[in-house]
Enzyme design. Structure first.
Site, PDB file in Angstrom:
ATOM      1  N   SER A   1       0.800  -1.219   0.000  1.00  0.00           N
ATOM      2  CA  SER A   1       0.000   0.000   0.000  1.00  0.00           C
ATOM      3  C   SER A   1       0.835   1.271   0.000  1.00  0.00           C
ATOM      4  O   SER A   1       0.300   2.361  -0.192  1.00  0.00           O
ATOM      5  CB  SER A   1      -0.950   0.016   1.200  1.00  0.00           C
ATOM      6  OG  SER A   1      -0.252   0.285   2.389  1.00  0.00           O
ATOM      7  N   LYS A  18       1.686   4.287   7.305  1.00  0.00           N
ATOM      8  CA  LYS A  18       0.889   5.141   6.426  1.00  0.00           C
ATOM      9  C   LYS A  18       1.353   6.598   6.557  1.00  0.00           C
ATOM     10  O   LYS A  18       2.051   6.971   7.500  1.00  0.00           O
ATOM     11  CB  LYS A  18      -0.596   5.079   6.791  1.00  0.00           C
ATOM     12  CG  LYS A  18      -1.254   3.739   6.530  1.00  0.00           C
ATOM     13  CD  LYS A  18      -1.389   3.442   5.059  1.00  0.00           C
ATOM     14  CE  LYS A  18      -2.088   2.112   4.828  1.00  0.00           C
ATOM     15  NZ  LYS A  18      -1.248   0.977   5.228  1.00  0.00           N
TER      16      LYS A  18
END
Length: 225
Positions: A146, A184
């Site tokens: 991701s 993230k």
């Protein structure tokens, strides 16, 4: 022999890889060399590939690999804050390395869906000292894709600077509900925190700030080929 621009680009890519663990973008290379368009960067990279100094991993974003560096016969342009430092002509550039430091390896972290919390320290790994600052650091192995558009790939080792504070836009280790961790980019939205992937296939997660605690910020990356 390399041209001055080829030499400058090779040194810039090498320095960026040492600092961050991944290759610079074409825009960053264009700006660093003062070129007007990215087409000039493409030509320089092709020339460096042909001469065996650089390998471009096709089908991967920002994946350049330095194969070798020439003897330092053309010094890189000094930055305004630096004064020129003479380097012996007979010293190859790869030999000019900073020291190394051991940091604890504490487990795996998901660059995708969150996984179980960080495990206790089990071993230590060696990283370049110039990748670290004065704060404490630890290493995590990345699982998932991701964050691939930020140059962070499955299997990479990320070096994390310990700390509970992070600025908007920084890549962080986020602990969710005290149970799950994920890697993230962080952004604050009022009383919420957005955990943003760097892959269009994944959605941003927005959580109440009380459910998220920052465990550290990205300091560097190590990739094994």
């Amino acid at each position: 022999m390399l041209t001055k621009k080829q030499h400058e680009l090779l040194l810039f890519i090498d320095g960026h890889l040492r600092r961050t663990g991944f290759s610079p973008s074409f825009d960053e290379m264009k700006d660093a060399l003062g070129l007007r368009s990215k087409s000039g960067i493409h030509r320089l990279i092709s020339a460096l590939e042909e001469r065996g100094f650089l390998h471009r991993r096709h089908h991967r974003a920002r994946a350049l690999e330095i194969l070798r560096l020439p003897d330092i016969d053309v010094p890189p342009p000094p930055t305004p804050s630096d004064s020129p430092t003479p380097v012996p002509d007979n010293v190859p550039a790869p030999a000019i390395l900073a020291g190394v430091v051991d940091v604890p390896f504490v487990g795996r972290i998901a660059a995708g869906n969150p996984i179980e919390a960080i495990t206790p320290e089990t071993t230590r790994i060696t990283v370049p000292a110039d990748m670290l600052g004065k704060a404490s650091h630890y290493a995590l192995e990345v699982t998932g894709d991701s964050m691939q558009e930020a140059g962070i790939l499955d299997g990479d080792m990320v070096i994390i600077r310990e700390g509970a504070q992070a600025s908007d836009g920084q890549i962080v280790v986020a602990l969710i509900d005290g149970e799950e961790v994920t890697l993230k980019r962080l952004r604050r939205e009022g009383g919420d925190i957005a955990l943003i992937p760097a892959n269009s296939l994944y959605e941003t997660r927005v959580l109440p700030a009380g459910r998220v605690s920052v465990q550290g910020t990205l300091a560097g990356l190590i990739r094994r080929y």
